[in-house]
Design a protein around this motif. Sequence first.
Motif, PDB file in Angstrom:
ATOM      1  N   ALA A 439       0.829  -1.204   0.000  1.00  0.00           N
ATOM      2  CA  ALA A 439       0.000   0.000   0.000  1.00  0.00           C
ATOM      3  C   ALA A 439       0.868   1.260   0.000  1.00  0.00           C
ATOM      4  O   ALA A 439       0.625   2.214  -0.767  1.00  0.00           O
ATOM      5  CB  ALA A 439      -0.916  -0.018   1.225  1.00  0.00           C
ATOM      6  N   GLU A 440       1.910   1.286   0.837  1.00  0.00           N
ATOM      7  CA  GLU A 440       2.792   2.455   0.896  1.00  0.00           C
ATOM      8  C   GLU A 440       3.538   2.645  -0.427  1.00  0.00           C
ATOM      9  O   GLU A 440       3.693   3.770  -0.915  1.00  0.00           O
ATOM     10  CB  GLU A 440       3.796   2.300   2.042  1.00  0.00           C
ATOM     11  N   ALA A 441       4.005   1.511  -1.007  1.00  0.00           N
ATOM     12  CA  ALA A 441       4.740   1.596  -2.272  1.00  0.00           C
ATOM     13  C   ALA A 441       3.838   2.121  -3.389  1.00  0.00           C
ATOM     14  O   ALA A 441       4.253   2.965  -4.196  1.00  0.00           O
ATOM     15  CB  ALA A 441       5.293   0.219  -2.638  1.00  0.00           C
ATOM     16  N   TYR A 442       2.583   1.635  -3.422  1.00  0.00           N
ATOM     17  CA  TYR A 442       1.644   2.099  -4.449  1.00  0.00           C
ATOM     18  C   TYR A 442       1.382   3.605  -4.329  1.00  0.00           C
ATOM     19  O   TYR A 442       1.395   4.335  -5.324  1.00  0.00           O
ATOM     20  CB  TYR A 442       0.335   1.317  -4.331  1.00  0.00           C
ATOM     21  N   ALA A 443       1.172   4.071  -3.114  1.00  0.00           N
ATOM     22  CA  ALA A 443       0.912   5.503  -2.903  1.00  0.00           C
ATOM     23  C   ALA A 443       2.126   6.349  -3.296  1.00  0.00           C
ATOM     24  O   ALA A 443       1.991   7.414  -3.924  1.00  0.00           O
ATOM     25  CB  ALA A 443       0.536   5.739  -1.443  1.00  0.00           C
ATOM     26  N   LEU A 444       3.328   5.861  -2.976  1.00  0.00           N
ATOM     27  CA  LEU A 444       4.541   6.620  -3.309  1.00  0.00           C
ATOM     28  C   LEU A 444       4.802   6.629  -4.815  1.00  0.00           C
ATOM     29  O   LEU A 444       5.271   7.638  -5.359  1.00  0.00           O
ATOM     30  CB  LEU A 444       5.745   6.031  -2.563  1.00  0.00           C
ATOM     31  N   TYR A 445       4.515   5.523  -5.493  1.00  0.00           N
ATOM     32  CA  TYR A 445       4.683   5.510  -6.953  1.00  0.00           C
ATOM     33  C   TYR A 445       3.732   6.509  -7.613  1.00  0.00           C
ATOM     34  O   TYR A 445       4.106   7.224  -8.563  1.00  0.00           O
ATOM     35  CB  TYR A 445       4.427   4.105  -7.502  1.00  0.00           C
ATOM     36  N   CYS A 446       2.502   6.569  -7.119  1.00  0.00           N
ATOM     37  CA  CYS A 446       1.552   7.541  -7.676  1.00  0.00           C
ATOM     38  C   CYS A 446       2.012   8.969  -7.410  1.00  0.00           C
ATOM     39  O   CYS A 446       1.896   9.844  -8.290  1.00  0.00           O
ATOM     40  CB  CYS A 446       0.164   7.310  -7.068  1.00  0.00           C
ATOM     41  N   ARG A 447       2.544   9.215  -6.208  1.00  0.00           N
ATOM     42  CA  ARG A 447       3.049  10.549  -5.888  1.00  0.00           C
ATOM     43  C   ARG A 447       4.262  10.898  -6.758  1.00  0.00           C
ATOM     44  O   ARG A 447       4.379  12.032  -7.248  1.00  0.00           O
ATOM     45  CB  ARG A 447       3.419  10.585  -4.408  1.00  0.00           C
ATOM     46  N   ALA A 448       5.155   9.954  -6.970  1.00  0.00           N
ATOM     47  CA  ALA A 448       6.339  10.196  -7.812  1.00  0.00           C
ATOM     48  C   ALA A 448       5.916  10.496  -9.251  1.00  0.00           C
ATOM     49  O   ALA A 448       6.488  11.375  -9.915  1.00  0.00           O
ATOM     50  CB  ALA A 448       7.261   8.989  -7.774  1.00  0.00           C
ATOM     51  N   ARG A 449       4.893   9.786  -9.729  1.00  0.00           N
ATOM     52  CA  ARG A 449       4.415  10.037 -11.089  1.00  0.00           C
ATOM     53  C   ARG A 449       3.817  11.436 -11.213  1.00  0.00           C
ATOM     54  O   ARG A 449       4.056  12.148 -12.199  1.00  0.00           O
ATOM     55  CB  ARG A 449       3.369   8.987 -11.461  1.00  0.00           C
ATOM     56  N   SER A 450       3.097  11.858 -10.190  1.00  0.00           N
ATOM     57  CA  SER A 450       2.512  13.208 -10.206  1.00  0.00           C
ATOM     58  C   SER A 450       3.602  14.278 -10.245  1.00  0.00           C
ATOM     59  O   SER A 450       3.533  15.238 -11.022  1.00  0.00           O
ATOM     60  CB  SER A 450       1.620  13.386  -8.983  1.00  0.00           C
ATOM     61  N   LEU A 451       4.630  14.102  -9.405  1.00  0.00           N
ATOM     62  CA  LEU A 451       5.740  15.069  -9.384  1.00  0.00           C
ATOM     63  C   LEU A 451       6.501  15.076 -10.702  1.00  0.00           C
ATOM     64  O   LEU A 451       6.893  16.136 -11.211  1.00  0.00           O
ATOM     65  CB  LEU A 451       6.686  14.734  -8.234  1.00  0.00           C
ATOM     66  N   ALA A 452       6.733  13.888 -11.272  1.00  0.00           N
ATOM     67  CA  ALA A 452       7.472  13.801 -12.538  1.00  0.00           C
ATOM     68  C   ALA A 452       6.698  14.459 -13.679  1.00  0.00           C
ATOM     69  O   ALA A 452       7.279  15.150 -14.527  1.00  0.00           O
ATOM     70  CB  ALA A 452       7.767  12.343 -12.864  1.00  0.00           C
ATOM     71  N   GLU A 453       5.383  14.258 -13.724  1.00  0.00           N
ATOM     72  CA  GLU A 453       4.585  14.888 -14.786  1.00  0.00           C
ATOM     73  C   GLU A 453       4.571  16.409 -14.635  1.00  0.00           C
ATOM     74  O   GLU A 453       4.633  17.140 -15.627  1.00  0.00           O
ATOM     75  CB  GLU A 453       3.159  14.344 -14.745  1.00  0.00           C
ATOM     76  N   ASP A 454       4.510  16.886 -13.385  1.00  0.00           N
ATOM     77  CA  ASP A 454       4.556  18.327 -13.145  1.00  0.00           C
ATOM     78  C   ASP A 454       5.883  18.913 -13.608  1.00  0.00           C
ATOM     79  O   ASP A 454       5.932  19.946 -14.305  1.00  0.00           O
ATOM     80  CB  ASP A 454       4.332  18.591 -11.654  1.00  0.00           C
ATOM     81  N   ALA A 455       6.994  18.241 -13.254  1.00  0.00           N
ATOM     82  CA  ALA A 455       8.317  18.714 -13.672  1.00  0.00           C
ATOM     83  C   ALA A 455       8.469  18.645 -15.185  1.00  0.00           C
ATOM     84  O   ALA A 455       9.047  19.551 -15.806  1.00  0.00           O
ATOM     85  CB  ALA A 455       9.400  17.870 -12.993  1.00  0.00           C
ATOM     86  N   LEU A 456       7.947  17.580 -15.807  1.00  0.00           N
ATOM     87  CA  LEU A 456       8.045  17.435 -17.258  1.00  0.00           C
ATOM     88  C   LEU A 456       7.312  18.564 -17.976  1.00  0.00           C
ATOM     89  O   LEU A 456       7.813  19.132 -18.963  1.00  0.00           O
ATOM     90  CB  LEU A 456       7.468  16.077 -17.661  1.00  0.00           C
ATOM     91  N   GLN A 457       6.146  18.924 -17.474  1.00  0.00           N
ATOM     92  CA  GLN A 457       5.376  20.003 -18.095  1.00  0.00           C
ATOM     93  C   GLN A 457       6.126  21.339 -17.998  1.00  0.00           C
ATOM     94  O   GLN A 457       6.172  22.112 -18.960  1.00  0.00           O
ATOM     95  CB  GLN A 457       4.012  20.103 -17.414  1.00  0.00           C
ATOM     96  N   LYS A 458       6.749  21.589 -16.842  1.00  0.00           N
ATOM     97  CA  LYS A 458       7.480  22.848 -16.661  1.00  0.00           C
ATOM     98  C   LYS A 458       8.740  22.898 -17.514  1.00  0.00           C
ATOM     99  O   LYS A 458       9.099  23.943 -18.059  1.00  0.00           O
ATOM    100  CB  LYS A 458       7.815  23.050 -15.188  1.00  0.00           C
ATOM    101  N   PHE A 459       9.443  21.769 -17.617  1.00  0.00           N
ATOM    102  CA  PHE A 459      10.642  21.737 -18.450  1.00  0.00           C
ATOM    103  C   PHE A 459      10.289  21.950 -19.922  1.00  0.00           C
ATOM    104  O   PHE A 459      11.043  22.574 -20.671  1.00  0.00           O
ATOM    105  CB  PHE A 459      11.394  20.412 -18.256  1.00  0.00           C
ATOM    106  N   ARG A 460       9.176  21.383 -20.361  1.00  0.00           N
ATOM    107  CA  ARG A 460       8.756  21.587 -21.755  1.00  0.00           C
ATOM    108  C   ARG A 460       8.398  23.049 -22.010  1.00  0.00           C
ATOM    109  O   ARG A 460       8.649  23.586 -23.086  1.00  0.00           O
ATOM    110  CB  ARG A 460       7.557  20.699 -22.060  1.00  0.00           C
ATOM    111  N   THR A 461       7.823  23.710 -21.020  1.00  0.00           N
ATOM    112  CA  THR A 461       7.466  25.126 -21.168  1.00  0.00           C
ATOM    113  C   THR A 461       8.706  25.986 -21.347  1.00  0.00           C
ATOM    114  O   THR A 461       8.726  26.927 -22.157  1.00  0.00           O
ATOM    115  CB  THR A 461       6.672  25.596 -19.937  1.00  0.00           C
ATOM    116  N   LEU A 462       9.777  25.647 -20.593  1.00  0.00           N
ATOM    117  CA  LEU A 462      11.015  26.438 -20.665  1.00  0.00           C
ATOM    118  C   LEU A 462      11.947  25.985 -21.774  1.00  0.00           C
ATOM    119  O   LEU A 462      13.032  26.562 -21.935  1.00  0.00           O
ATOM    120  CB  LEU A 462      11.748  26.355 -19.327  1.00  0.00           C
TER     121      LEU A 462
END
Length: 587
Positions: A439-462
């Motif tokens: 359960a903890e691993a699943y929640a952390l993977y989802c959180r990591a994916r959210s952070l990575a997508e946010d960073a990817l969107q910002k890097f593409r903007t710049l």
Amino acid sequence: MEIDNPNSNNISEHKFSINVLQLLKSAQMQHGLRHGDYTRYRRYCTARLRRLYKSLKFTHGRGKYTRKAITESTVTEVRFLHLVLYTAERAWSHAMEKRQLPDGPNSRQRIYLIGRLRKAVKWATLFAQLCAIKGDSRTSLEAEAYASYMKGNLLFEQDQNWDTALMNFKSARAVYEELGKYGDLENQVLCRERVEELEPSIRYCLHKIGESNLQASELLQIGEMEGPALDLFKAKLEAVMAEARSQQAASMTEFHWLGHRFPISNAKTRVAILKAQELEKDLHGPAADSLPAEKRLAIFDKIFTAYHEARSCIRSDLVSAGNAENVKDDLNGLDKAVSAVLGQRTIERNQLLVTVAKSKLTRRRDDKNEKVTKPEELVRLFDLLLQNTSDLSDLVSSGRDRKPEELAFSEECALKSLSFRAERCFYLAKSYSLAGKRAEAYALYCRARSLAEDALQKFRTLNENDQIIKELKMLCDECRSNSCIEHATGIMEEVKAPENLSKRVSNLSLTGANKKLEKFLLEKLDSYESAVGDSNVKGVSRIEVFPPAFQAIPRNPIVLDLAYNFIEFPSLESRMKKEKKGFLRLW
């Protein structure tokens, strides 16, 4: 090879055999030169000479000192040749000891150093002459190569007659190349190593003559080779590079950083910053990708040393600046700029450590039998990177009037921090997954994916570089796949949980009859069985029960004093003090 036994040589023909290179290499590696300790090797040569003089009964007496000459008629056994050889080695090692002083030899010490090298050349030449008469052909050839090498070292240190030095080094190389074709395997390896050690000195001589177009970076790469024959070359190369930096630093008046220009007045600060910038070119140059990780980490260490030296010079200038506000402002700005560059290099070094750790995480066992990286180690590295990024961002944003370059740099630090957080969360999820916490691993993977997508969107903007965007895309895909795997594994474990529980309950026994009872060592002394167990399985050694069980032990009988109740004791009232009564007592 026995060198102290005269019977092992053919005395009737007076042709002695010495494997010069093998003898010297063995002595050097066993007595200090494996770690560059020339003092220890010089003392060994002195002790060796004392033993040889005493065993040969060739001492100089107790009266006035007169050195006994070693001539052709004196050499009646091979140990006389050893005397000459070790005397040359002692003089050479003494010169190299002076060369390795912390601040380098001063003028008087350098004169003494050159004198010791001249002494080494003199004894090496005598050794070659005696071997030509008393030694066999191979010994004579090796002695000539040794004498040529010593002559080349003397001219190399004197900074003169580069043609003659080149000729001596080339003749020594030719001899060792020829000798490397014959003999046993050990001798061939030693000859090839000596040829490789002589090559940098030959290239440097060609560079000084003008027949080679060597660059400074190529000379530095040559200087990274190891071996006792290269220590003199390294010292000379370091002196040349320091002199070149001093000349180049004279034209360096300002330090540019994020749109700021800070003047540099101290010559030592200039040299330190220039040295760091030269090393940075090796890291960011075209040949940087071909460098192994160990060499790149060593270059980072040198960069840190240079920048720390520059900061210490700046701070000493701040102390001596007094009340000059303009000078203090410039020095504080320069200190801030150097600290920021040092922070950037620290982040790059930690990113390199992350790359190395990731490469070890994907394979079962390393090629060099090193331990495999755990996800927790990567979590710790990303913690360091987040701390470094935060410190750098605070340092850059600490000024009042911020330029556009500084604002852009702060935004870049924030984006890097976001990507580091995503990767840290991913490897933290991996560690929970290995621990079986779905359960903890699943929640952390989802959180990591959210952070990575946010960073990817910002890097593409710049419109950042494609490498970071590619890595973030891979991270998003890995997070999604691992979260699906954890979800499925968790459901399977939940479905199988009642079945596993029923199996375990069915295997329970109230009497413990099914439990395998193992005897302890003290109960089976008559049979040869191990009480430790299998070495591959971790378990408690079954030697004796601890803590020991309770045992019944005999006790002393209880004695009751029955006669005490029947004893009549005499009255003591007659002996007790009586109270006085009357008027005086009442008053």
